[in-house]
Design an enzyme around this catalytic site. Structure first.
Site, PDB file in Angstrom:
ATOM      1  N   HIS A 132       0.819  -1.209   0.000  1.00 32.23           N
ATOM      2  CA  HIS A 132       0.000   0.000   0.000  1.00 32.23           C
ATOM      3  C   HIS A 132       0.861   1.271   0.000  1.00 32.23           C
ATOM      4  O   HIS A 132       0.571   2.222   0.734  1.00 32.23           O
ATOM      5  CB  HIS A 132      -0.924   0.013   1.220  1.00 32.23           C
ATOM      6  N   ASP A 189      -9.641  -5.509   6.276  1.00 33.01           N
ATOM      7  CA  ASP A 189      -9.985  -6.289   5.090  1.00 33.01           C
ATOM      8  C   ASP A 189     -10.890  -7.463   5.439  1.00 33.01           C
ATOM      9  O   ASP A 189     -11.771  -7.837   4.648  1.00 33.01           O
ATOM     10  CB  ASP A 189      -8.714  -6.791   4.397  1.00 33.01           C
TER      11      ASP A 189
END
Length: 266
Positions: A52, A183
């Site tokens: 990320h 997530d």
């Protein structure tokens, strides 16, 4: 001097003593200064998040080597769980990889295979390594020392992974399961509901499976929920991902700007 005396992993040492490991995530800072800040603050582990961020492999290697120098264990979260990425970040100085989105024992075995030298895996020989201060050691001795110090951390980020916690935790060479709460919640259709019972259920099942197979559990995605993180540590988790450099920097900046606004208003 033996190779095992040169390369050390403070995270593995603390886990062996059943101590809790504090980790900071790097997504923004490109310089090695972040390592000194982390060490001074008292962090045990720093992980560079290539999944990320736009951090380069060159910056990753520099940060990893600086961490090795000050005694903070450098890990790298992979952008993809492929041998090419695993080999390069480990050769660059990482003491372990964090493999996101692992869903099965087969995927976990593939990560171990790429991260470990024979006989545990098939990692290719790359010559002198920064972990050993580029010192020459007999290959068998060096490989054994690096294998022992290198960690494989797999991430559970979906219900399927939690359902297969026992078989994934049983994979030889896996050291830790890091539960990615955000997530996981998104996968369950419960985005943002950190206090939902399914979160506690996921941790309970993961901790039970890891305890059964002598593995460890890490807490991720709960930097804004310290009480909940503490609950999972009490249940048996032994690593906390405390947040990113972006979060820490913004929090300090926001607080200072708030102070000025309050002064101006008086």
């Amino acid at each position: 001097m033996k190779a095992s005396e040169v390369v050390r992993n403070i995270v593995k040492e603390k886990l062996a003593r059943d101590e809790v490991v504090a980790s900071i995530t790097v997504r923004l800072v490109r310089g090695v200064e972040i390592v000194r800040l982390a060490a001074t603050a008292g962090f045990d582990m720093i992980y560079i998040d290539l999944e990320h961020s736009t951090l380069t492999l060159e910056a990753t290697g520099q940060i990893c080597q600086a961490a090795l120098h000050v005694g903070v264990a450098p890990m790298v979260r992979l952008p993809a769980n492929t041998p090419e990425y695993i080999q390069r970040v480990l050769d660059a100085g990482a003491l372990g990889v964090i493999a996101p989105g692992v869903r099965s024992a087969a995927e976990a075995r593939a990560v171990v295979k790429a991260a470990k030298f024979a006989p545990l895996g098939e990692r290719g020989a790359g010559g002198a390594l920064p972990h050993l201060e580029y010192r020459p050691f007999p290959t068998a001795e060096a490989n054994a020392a690096i294998n022992d110090a290198t960690m494989v951390i797999v991430q559970f980020e979906c219900a399927e992974a939690v359902d297969k916690a026992d078989e994934i935790a049983a994979v030889e060479g896996v050291d830790m399961v890091l539960v990615g709460v955000n997530d996981l919640l998104a996968d369950l259709g419960l985005a943002g509901q950190h206090e939902h019972p399914k979160v506690r259920e996921a941790y309970a099942r993961t901790i039970e499976a890891c305890r059964k197979h002598g593995k460890h559990v890490g807490v991720g995605g709960l930097s804004t929920k310290p009480k909940l993180a503490a609950e999972f540590i009490a249940m048996g988790a032994r690593m906390i991902s405390t947040g990113t450099d972006i979060q820490f920097l913004f929090a300090a900046m926001n607080e200072k700007a708030k102070q000025v606004r309050e002064i101006s208003a008086t």
